[in-house]
Design a protein around this motif. Sequence first.
Motif, PDB file in Angstrom:
ATOM      1  N   GLU A  68      42.305 -35.542  11.169  1.00  0.00           N
ATOM      2  CA  GLU A  68      40.934 -35.499  11.448  1.00  0.00           C
ATOM      3  C   GLU A  68      40.676 -34.800  12.937  1.00  0.00           C
ATOM      4  OE1 GLU A  68      36.712 -37.705  12.345  1.00  0.00           O
ATOM      5  OE2 GLU A  68      38.217 -38.875  11.776  1.00  0.00           O
ATOM      6  N   ASP A  71      42.402 -31.157  12.942  1.00  0.00           N
ATOM      7  CA  ASP A  71      41.361 -29.893  12.127  1.00  0.00           C
ATOM      8  C   ASP A  71      40.655 -29.346  13.411  1.00  0.00           C
ATOM      9  OD1 ASP A  71      40.656 -28.707  10.136  1.00  0.00           O
ATOM     10  OD2 ASP A  71      39.123 -29.948   9.979  1.00  0.00           O
ATOM     11  N   GLY A  72      40.896 -28.115  13.272  1.00  0.00           N
ATOM     12  CA  GLY A  72      39.979 -27.452  14.299  1.00  0.00           C
ATOM     13  C   GLY A  72      40.330 -27.242  15.521  1.00  0.00           C
ATOM     14  N   GLN A  73      41.450 -28.074  15.942  1.00  0.00           N
ATOM     15  CA  GLN A  73      41.601 -27.744  17.478  1.00  0.00           C
ATOM     16  C   GLN A  73      42.362 -26.676  17.739  1.00  0.00           C
ATOM     17  OE1 GLN A  73      41.441 -29.815  20.118  1.00  0.00           O
ATOM     18  NE2 GLN A  73      40.848 -31.559  19.204  1.00  0.00           N
ATOM     19  N   PRO A  74      42.313 -25.894  18.995  1.00  0.00           N
ATOM     20  CA  PRO A  74      42.695 -24.877  19.457  1.00  0.00           C
ATOM     21  C   PRO A  74      44.473 -25.100  19.534  1.00  0.00           C
ATOM     22  CG  PRO A  74      41.711 -25.852  21.219  1.00  0.00           C
ATOM     23  CD  PRO A  74      41.170 -26.543  20.147  1.00  0.00           C
ATOM     24  N   TYR A 118      52.441 -29.855  12.074  1.00  0.00           N
ATOM     25  CA  TYR A 118      51.516 -29.087  12.675  1.00  0.00           C
ATOM     26  C   TYR A 118      52.059 -27.906  13.717  1.00  0.00           C
ATOM     27  CZ  TYR A 118      47.932 -27.963  16.508  1.00  0.00           C
ATOM     28  OH  TYR A 118      47.092 -27.217  17.040  1.00  0.00           O
ATOM     29  N   GLN A 122      51.583 -24.091  12.732  1.00  0.00           N
ATOM     30  CA  GLN A 122      51.142 -23.071  13.812  1.00  0.00           C
ATOM     31  C   GLN A 122      52.183 -22.136  14.011  1.00  0.00           C
ATOM     32  OE1 GLN A 122      49.015 -24.688  17.770  1.00  0.00           O
ATOM     33  NE2 GLN A 122      51.214 -24.403  18.295  1.00  0.00           N
TER      34      GLN A 122
END
Length: 238
Positions: A68, A71-74, A118, A122
Amino acid sequence: MQTYMIVGCTSGIGKALTEILVTNGHRVLGAGRSQSALEGLSQKFPNLFSGKTLDIRQVQKTMAALDEWLDGQPTIDVAVIASSIVGANPELEWEIEKNIIQTNVLGWAAVCGRMARYFEQQGSGHLVGITSLAKYLASVNPAYIATKAFEGKYLDGLRSRLEPRGIHVTEIMPGFVETPMIADRNNAFLIISPEKAARSILRAIKKRKRRAVISTRWKIFRLLLPHLPAFLLVKLRG
């Protein structure tokens, strides 16, 4: 400015790292068990620190919380896994051993593995795991030294997977650092402050070292280790 994730940011080395990083203008996503410590960091550094309560012993909750949160973190540039516990256990009580294993093996590996995935998604990143030179010492805390050996090997495996993909993996091996974990140590001349340890760790991260021993006096110990008699290794553990 870079973005760091520090798991285990509410005490010891993790907290020292957090404070140095935000003081130097970096953004820190910090996780730890102490809600009051997280609130203190958020109040002290409202623009650069974001905290989340996380107990890595609860693996399923930890994984869901990380999913959670991520999700959406830079872009996260560096993830430092600093969570660890040790416990005196002269009677070898299983609950104490299990608690150490749940934190230093199951929870620790779960977080490392999640951040490895992650960084793969990325396409870049730097995974840093804080283990310990204790894995080389004779000790009456078998669970602790065994978990530290596991952590080092786990990072070796992740490095083999991630390095060909351009993702760096660093194992940090501190000696004795002045934290509650070593409050009963007698060999004070070998103990360094969390702040000194943190500065050395940040230099190792900047140099993208695969492994780094913290600090200089412990680097000398690491070189001498194969030649030290067993009775001295027992004495060094305090």
